[in-house]
Design a protein around this motif. Structure first.
Motif, PDB file in Angstrom:
ATOM      1  N   PRO A 207      -0.606  -4.521  14.345  1.00 35.93           N
ATOM      2  CA  PRO A 207       0.292  -5.663  14.358  1.00 35.93           C
ATOM      3  C   PRO A 207       1.759  -5.287  14.252  1.00 35.93           C
ATOM      4  CG  PRO A 207      -0.748  -5.456  12.236  1.00 35.93           C
ATOM      5  CD  PRO A 207      -1.391  -4.426  13.134  1.00 35.93           C
ATOM      6  N   THR A 208       2.595  -6.087  14.885  1.00 32.31           N
ATOM      7  CA  THR A 208       4.026  -5.919  14.765  1.00 32.31           C
ATOM      8  C   THR A 208       4.641  -7.125  14.084  1.00 32.31           C
ATOM      9  OG1 THR A 208       4.347  -6.877  16.944  1.00 32.31           O
ATOM     10  CG2 THR A 208       4.177  -4.487  16.822  1.00 32.31           C
ATOM     11  N   GLY A 209       3.830  -8.020  13.591  1.00 32.30           N
ATOM     12  CA  GLY A 209       4.349  -9.188  12.894  1.00 32.30           C
ATOM     13  C   GLY A 209       4.856 -10.241  13.841  1.00 32.30           C
ATOM     14  N   GLY A 210       5.498 -11.225  13.289  1.00 32.09           N
ATOM     15  CA  GLY A 210       6.030 -12.320  14.077  1.00 32.09           C
ATOM     16  C   GLY A 210       5.076 -13.490  14.065  1.00 32.09           C
ATOM     17  N   GLU A 211       5.544 -14.607  13.567  1.00 32.96           N
ATOM     18  CA  GLU A 211       4.712 -15.784  13.430  1.00 32.96           C
ATOM     19  C   GLU A 211       4.123 -16.207  14.768  1.00 32.96           C
ATOM     20  OE1 GLU A 211       4.748 -19.527  10.516  1.00 32.96           O
ATOM     21  OE2 GLU A 211       5.885 -17.708  10.252  1.00 32.96           O
ATOM     22  N   GLY A 212       2.812 -16.460  14.780  1.00 31.08           N
ATOM     23  CA  GLY A 212       2.122 -16.866  15.989  1.00 31.08           C
ATOM     24  C   GLY A 212       1.889 -15.747  16.988  1.00 31.08           C
ATOM     25  N   SER A 213       2.081 -14.508  16.575  1.00 28.41           N
ATOM     26  CA  SER A 213       1.967 -13.384  17.505  1.00 28.41           C
ATOM     27  C   SER A 213       0.521 -12.947  17.746  1.00 28.41           C
ATOM     28  CB  SER A 213       2.778 -12.190  17.012  1.00 28.41           C
ATOM     29  OG  SER A 213       2.261 -11.716  15.783  1.00 28.41           O
ATOM     30  N   LEU A 214      -0.414 -13.465  16.967  1.00 32.71           N
ATOM     31  CA  LEU A 214      -1.822 -13.079  17.114  1.00 32.71           C
ATOM     32  C   LEU A 214      -2.665 -14.281  17.499  1.00 32.71           C
ATOM     33  CD1 LEU A 214      -2.311 -10.879  13.921  1.00 32.71           C
ATOM     34  CD2 LEU A 214      -1.937 -10.098  16.244  1.00 32.71           C
ATOM     35  N   ARG A 215      -3.837 -13.995  18.048  1.00 28.44           N
ATOM     36  CA  ARG A 215      -4.863 -15.012  18.242  1.00 28.44           C
ATOM     37  C   ARG A 215      -5.852 -14.854  17.095  1.00 28.44           C
ATOM     38  NH1 ARG A 215      -4.545 -12.403  23.131  1.00 28.44           N
ATOM     39  NH2 ARG A 215      -6.628 -11.565  22.828  1.00 28.44           N
ATOM     40  N   ALA A 216      -6.582 -15.905  16.768  1.00 29.17           N
ATOM     41  CA  ALA A 216      -7.495 -15.886  15.616  1.00 29.17           C
ATOM     42  C   ALA A 216      -8.497 -14.734  15.703  1.00 29.17           C
ATOM     43  CB  ALA A 216      -8.224 -17.225  15.505  1.00 29.17           C
ATOM     44  N   GLU A 217      -8.950 -14.395  16.908  1.00 27.46           N
ATOM     45  CA  GLU A 217      -9.938 -13.319  17.038  1.00 27.46           C
ATOM     46  C   GLU A 217      -9.328 -11.932  16.798  1.00 27.46           C
ATOM     47  OE1 GLU A 217      -8.659 -14.525  21.238  1.00 27.46           O
ATOM     48  OE2 GLU A 217      -9.348 -15.594  19.487  1.00 27.46           O
TER      49      GLU A 217
ATOM     50  N   ALA B  68      -6.213  -6.707  12.742  1.00 26.42           N
ATOM     51  CA  ALA B  68      -4.893  -6.654  12.116  1.00 26.42           C
ATOM     52  C   ALA B  68      -5.024  -6.515  10.604  1.00 26.42           C
ATOM     53  CB  ALA B  68      -4.088  -7.902  12.470  1.00 26.42           C
ATOM     54  N   CYS B  69      -5.961  -7.240  10.006  1.00 25.00           N
ATOM     55  CA  CYS B  69      -6.145  -7.173   8.558  1.00 25.00           C
ATOM     56  C   CYS B  69      -6.791  -5.854   8.132  1.00 25.00           C
ATOM     57  CB  CYS B  69      -6.970  -8.366   8.071  1.00 25.00           C
ATOM     58  SG  CYS B  69      -6.017  -9.908   8.137  1.00 25.00           S
ATOM     59  N   ALA B  70      -7.667  -5.315   8.955  1.00 24.61           N
ATOM     60  CA  ALA B  70      -8.252  -4.009   8.637  1.00 24.61           C
ATOM     61  C   ALA B  70      -7.154  -2.957   8.548  1.00 24.61           C
ATOM     62  CB  ALA B  70      -9.296  -3.616   9.672  1.00 24.61           C
ATOM     63  N   TYR B  71      -6.194  -3.022   9.463  1.00 32.55           N
ATOM     64  CA  TYR B  71      -5.068  -2.078   9.409  1.00 32.55           C
ATOM     65  C   TYR B  71      -4.171  -2.383   8.217  1.00 32.55           C
ATOM     66  CZ  TYR B  71      -0.850   0.456  10.464  1.00 32.55           C
ATOM     67  OH  TYR B  71       0.241   1.278  10.367  1.00 32.55           O
ATOM     68  N   ARG B  72      -3.849  -3.650   7.998  1.00 33.33           N
ATOM     69  CA  ARG B  72      -2.960  -4.047   6.897  1.00 33.33           C
ATOM     70  C   ARG B  72      -3.523  -3.586   5.551  1.00 33.33           C
ATOM     71  NH1 ARG B  72       2.247  -5.664   5.695  1.00 33.33           N
ATOM     72  NH2 ARG B  72       2.264  -6.974   3.876  1.00 33.33           N
ATOM     73  N   CYS B  73      -4.834  -3.666   5.381  1.00 32.30           N
ATOM     74  CA  CYS B  73      -5.470  -3.349   4.101  1.00 32.30           C
ATOM     75  C   CYS B  73      -5.991  -1.912   4.027  1.00 32.30           C
ATOM     76  CB  CYS B  73      -6.606  -4.337   3.849  1.00 32.30           C
ATOM     77  SG  CYS B  73      -6.045  -6.048   3.677  1.00 32.30           S
ATOM     78  N   SER B  74      -5.692  -1.101   5.017  1.00 31.44           N
ATOM     79  CA  SER B  74      -6.259   0.250   5.076  1.00 31.44           C
ATOM     80  C   SER B  74      -5.779   1.174   3.962  1.00 31.44           C
ATOM     81  CB  SER B  74      -5.967   0.887   6.434  1.00 31.44           C
ATOM     82  OG  SER B  74      -4.572   1.049   6.619  1.00 31.44           O
ATOM     83  N   ALA B  75      -4.634   0.903   3.362  1.00 32.68           N
ATOM     84  CA  ALA B  75      -4.095   1.803   2.346  1.00 32.68           C
ATOM     85  C   ALA B  75      -4.383   1.349   0.914  1.00 32.68           C
ATOM     86  CB  ALA B  75      -2.588   1.957   2.532  1.00 32.68           C
TER      87      ALA B  75
END
Length: 107
Positions: free
Chosen positions: A37-47, A52-59
């Motif tokens: 993810p690169t952030g930005g509101e509405g930049s992702l689709r629900a699927e 994105a969360c797996a990467y965000r929580c990887s550390a």
């Protein structure tokens, strides 16, 4: 002459790699389906929230709660801040969602 050709080829390959990395960093979804993810509101689709969360929580050492809350936040806000921590200003919805106690809801 062969030296110049090798140097030109090496320069071209390095330049192409740098351009590819830059394009991948700007795009939330990549050709292989993974998400960085690169952030930005509405930049992702629900699927895309799971990746994105797996990467965000990887550390974190608390992966399960982190992924649970991150997915909840992502599905509401359709964004996840870049990186494994911080950068919440990229996604105001994600940043401003608070718990009953007033703490941050989203990791």
């Amino acid at each position: 002459m062969a030296r110049l050709s090798c140097f030109s080829t090496a320069f071209f390959l390095i330049f192409a790699l740098i351009c590819t990395i830059d394009v991948m960093a700007q795009s939330p979804g990549r050709a292989d389906g993974s998400v960085r993810p690169t952030g930005g509101e509405g930049s992702l689709r629900a699927e895309q929230c799971g990746g994105a969360c797996a990467y965000r929580c990887s550390a974190t050492s608390h992966k399960n709660p982190c992924i649970e809350f991150c997915n909840m936040c992502c599905k509401k806000c359709l964004c996840v801040p870049s990186g494994t921590h911080g950068h919440k200003e990229e996604c105001p919805c994600y940043n401003n969602w608070k718990t009953k106690e007033g703490g941050p809801k989203c990791p």
